[in-house]
Enzyme design. Structure first.
Site, mmCIF file in Angstrom:
data_model
loop_
_atom_site.group_PDB
_atom_site.id
_atom_site.type_symbol
_atom_site.label_atom_id
_atom_site.label_comp_id
_atom_site.label_asym_id
_atom_site.label_seq_id
_atom_site.Cartn_x
_atom_site.Cartn_y
_atom_site.Cartn_z
ATOM 1 N N ASP A 248 0.844 -1.196 0.000
ATOM 2 C CA ASP A 248 0.000 0.000 0.000
ATOM 3 C C ASP A 248 0.876 1.243 0.000
ATOM 4 O OD1 ASP A 248 -1.752 2.060 0.448
ATOM 5 O OD2 ASP A 248 -2.482 1.346 2.386
ATOM 6 N N GLU B 200 30.638 11.375 1.103
ATOM 7 C CA GLU B 200 31.320 11.255 2.393
ATOM 8 C C GLU B 200 30.373 11.714 3.508
ATOM 9 O OE1 GLU B 200 34.670 13.837 1.986
ATOM 10 O OE2 GLU B 200 35.786 12.467 0.699
ATOM 11 N N GLU C 103 29.088 12.388 7.010
ATOM 12 C CA GLU C 103 29.561 12.466 8.392
ATOM 13 C C GLU C 103 28.387 12.201 9.332
ATOM 14 O OE1 GLU C 103 32.997 15.845 7.491
ATOM 15 O OE2 GLU C 103 30.980 16.461 8.092
ATOM 16 N N GLU D 90 35.931 12.939 13.288
ATOM 17 C CA GLU D 90 35.858 14.212 12.579
ATOM 18 C C GLU D 90 36.105 15.368 13.547
ATOM 19 O OE1 GLU D 90 35.837 16.051 10.097
ATOM 20 O OE2 GLU D 90 35.817 14.662 8.411
ATOM 21 N N GLU E 82 33.508 9.856 10.555
ATOM 22 C CA GLU E 82 33.320 9.638 9.125
ATOM 23 C C GLU E 82 33.891 8.284 8.743
ATOM 24 O OE1 GLU E 82 35.097 11.371 4.964
ATOM 25 O OE2 GLU E 82 34.344 12.864 6.389
ATOM 26 N N HIS F 19 30.042 15.582 1.599
ATOM 27 C CA HIS F 19 30.740 15.994 0.380
ATOM 28 C C HIS F 19 30.541 14.918 -0.675
ATOM 29 C CE1 HIS F 19 33.604 18.038 3.488
ATOM 30 N NE2 HIS F 19 32.460 18.696 3.362
ATOM 31 N N ARG G 175 38.961 24.984 1.112
ATOM 32 C CA ARG G 175 37.819 24.215 1.615
ATOM 33 C C ARG G 175 36.645 25.102 2.019
ATOM 34 N NH1 ARG G 175 39.136 18.682 3.014
ATOM 35 N NH2 ARG G 175 41.231 18.243 2.308
ATOM 36 N N GLU H 53 34.373 17.806 -6.193
ATOM 37 C CA GLU H 53 33.763 17.498 -4.896
ATOM 38 C C GLU H 53 32.812 18.637 -4.534
ATOM 39 O OE1 GLU H 53 35.174 16.992 -0.210
ATOM 40 O OE2 GLU H 53 36.521 17.824 -1.726
ATOM 41 N N ARG I 47 30.580 20.342 -1.903
ATOM 42 C CA ARG I 47 30.726 20.279 -0.448
ATOM 43 C C ARG I 47 29.501 20.755 0.341
ATOM 44 N NH1 ARG I 47 35.798 19.578 1.500
ATOM 45 N NH2 ARG I 47 35.539 20.985 3.268
#
Length: 471
Positions: A53, A132, A134, A215, A223, A272, A342, A360, A362
């Site tokens: 359902d 990735e 976390e 982390e 991570e 990321h 970063r 990547e 982020r």
């Protein structure tokens, strides 16, 4: 190697499986399941599916059109490492019984349509993804929301705030400070053995683990890095990783969460997402441009930056997501790209070979539904390639500390879920190409998520007492 239906049926015999758990993912990204005694699972389940359902799943069908089919994917079967009785879990597509096609609102079917669109577009034939996610591991968590008020309390022996707590075994004093979790050895890192157990459970079900570590944040931020794969397979594996993390923590008497910002004043949890597009066995992102990128890769970045605010509604789908997306907590708020920086929302990892060349993204976080997240990111990137949307110059400065006149020139991600949903409502055409996302699904998604916005908006917050009680 992909399993066939016959392989799965043989697994059931060889391992004396007692139950088969048919699993699928709802719009919000939570796995759902229904268990069937193994004696009732034959070739017919792979040919005809298992009826259920669909009207009880949030954001899906109404009661007047509720019959749906779960169609198991033989390549997505594994033995459950946590059940008392031997159970085989198998990921399913949700099928519309009237036409035998993937249900318009089934996230996995959307992801499969995205892969088909990539191949039909001629822009590539394979998309690889490496997320990735976390997460935090707490000792326990308590919350309360009712008419009398609301509260939340996170309990963590590892937390910086627990230095004066009285414990039966004594307070050891070894714990990561705020922003101090990356990444001292035990006993400061108190979760090494739990993460190792998670890694072994992931390997047991066929997911290759590349790294695990504590982390940055205090109170158990972790991570586990796993190997990249194709879009749908990697989304499947992200769901398996969440299942393993939640259950191994539970086995150890602790609780894990992928909530982006459960604690105030320290780093939040991101996801990321590494991406590359290939064609005929060649990585189309490798080239002679900035950081070894091709024009194709730069255009892909341009597409993501162009559509980032609409993407936020899918890559950052909770009200809590935007408590992470603030400067100075390693959260990428600025829509720029860089090989080293970063603080930029798109980073170009340093790699040794063209095969590993990738970008990547982020800003996503792990509350994102991985099927929708990966599909949406790819659709934005493909729009960038098709229309040659160049992202401009890279940003190699710290974007958190720019002079005001420079800062004003760099666009940012959304600052709230309702802003993101409004952006998605206005900028959706790139998602609907090839019938990947339908307007009906996007409308239903916005409605579902606006309910969350409204609930938070209507709930009195303790901070408001601090700011306004005595005025």
């Amino acid at each position: 190697m992909a399993k066939t239906a016959n392989d799965v049926l043989q697994m059931i015999k060889d391992h004396d499986v007692k139950f088969v758990d048919f699993r699928f993912t709802d719009t919000r990204g939570k796995e759902q399941h229904v268990g069937v005694p193994a004696k009732y699972v034959g070739m017919d389940k792979f040919e005809e599916g298992h009826a259920f359902d669909g009207s009880s799943i949030a954001g899906w069908k109404g009661i007047q059109a509720s019959d749906m089919l779960l169609m198991p994917d033989p390549a997505a079967a594994y033995l459950d490492p946590f059940t008392e009785d031997v159970t085989l879990n198998i990921t399913c597509d949700v099928i519309e019984p009237t036409d035998g096609k993937g249900y318009d609102r089934d996230p996995r079917s959307i992801a499969k349509r995205a892969e088909a669109y990539l191949q039909s577009s001629g822009l590539g034939d394979t998309a690889y993804f490496g997320p990735e996610p976390e997460f935090f591991i707490f000792d326990s968590v308590n919350w309360k929301i009712d008419m009398s008020g609301c509260s939340v309390k996170i309990n963590s022996e590892e937390a910086a705030w627990s230095s004066d707590e009285k414990y039966d075994s004594g307070n050891t004093g070894h714990r990561p400070a705020v922003k101090g979790g990356y990444f001292p050895v035990p006993p400061v890192d108190s979760l090494n053995d739990i993460r190792a157990a998670m890694c072994l459970a992931l390997e047991d079900i066929g997911i290759e683990v590349e790294v695990h570590h504590h982390e940055v944040a205090t109170a158990g931020q972790c991570e586990i890095g796993t190997k990249f794969d194709t879009l749908v397979r990697r989304a499947d594996q992200t769901q398996y990783l969440k299942y393993v993390v939640h259950n191994v923590a539970h086995q150890h008497g602790k609780t894990a969460t992928f909530m982006p910002k459960p604690i105030v004043g320290d780093n939040g949890s991101g996801m990321h997402v590494h991406q590359s597009i290939w064609k005929d066995g060649k990585n189309l992102f490798a080239g002679n441009g900035y950081a070894g990128l091709s024009d194709t890769a730069l255009y892909y970045i341009g597409g993501i930056i162009k559509h980032a605010k609409a993407l936020n509604a899918i890559t950052n789908p909770g009200t809590n997501s935007y408590k992470r997306l603030v400067p100075h907590y390693e959260a990428p708020t600025k829509l720029a790209y860089s090989a080293k920086n970063r603080s930029a929302s798109i980073r170009i990892p340093h790699v040794a070979s063209d095969k590993a060349r990738r970008i990547e993204t982020r800003f996503p976080d792990p509350t994102a539904n991985p099927y929708l997240c990966f599909a949406a990111l790819m659709m934005a990137g493909l729009d960038g390639i098709a229309n040659k949307i160049h992202p401009g110059d890279p940003a190699d400065k710290n974007l958190y500390d720019l002079p005001p006149e420079e800062d004003a020139l760099i666009p940012t991600v959304c600052s709230s879920l309702d802003e993101a949903l409004s952006a998605l409502d206005k900028d959706r055409e790139f998602l609907t190409r090839g019938g990947v996302f339908s307007n009906d699904f996007i409308d239903a998604y916005i409605t579902l998520k606006m309910d969350e916005v409204t609930r938070l908006r209507m709930t009195t917050h303790p901070v408001e007492f601090e700011m306004y009680y005595s005025i």
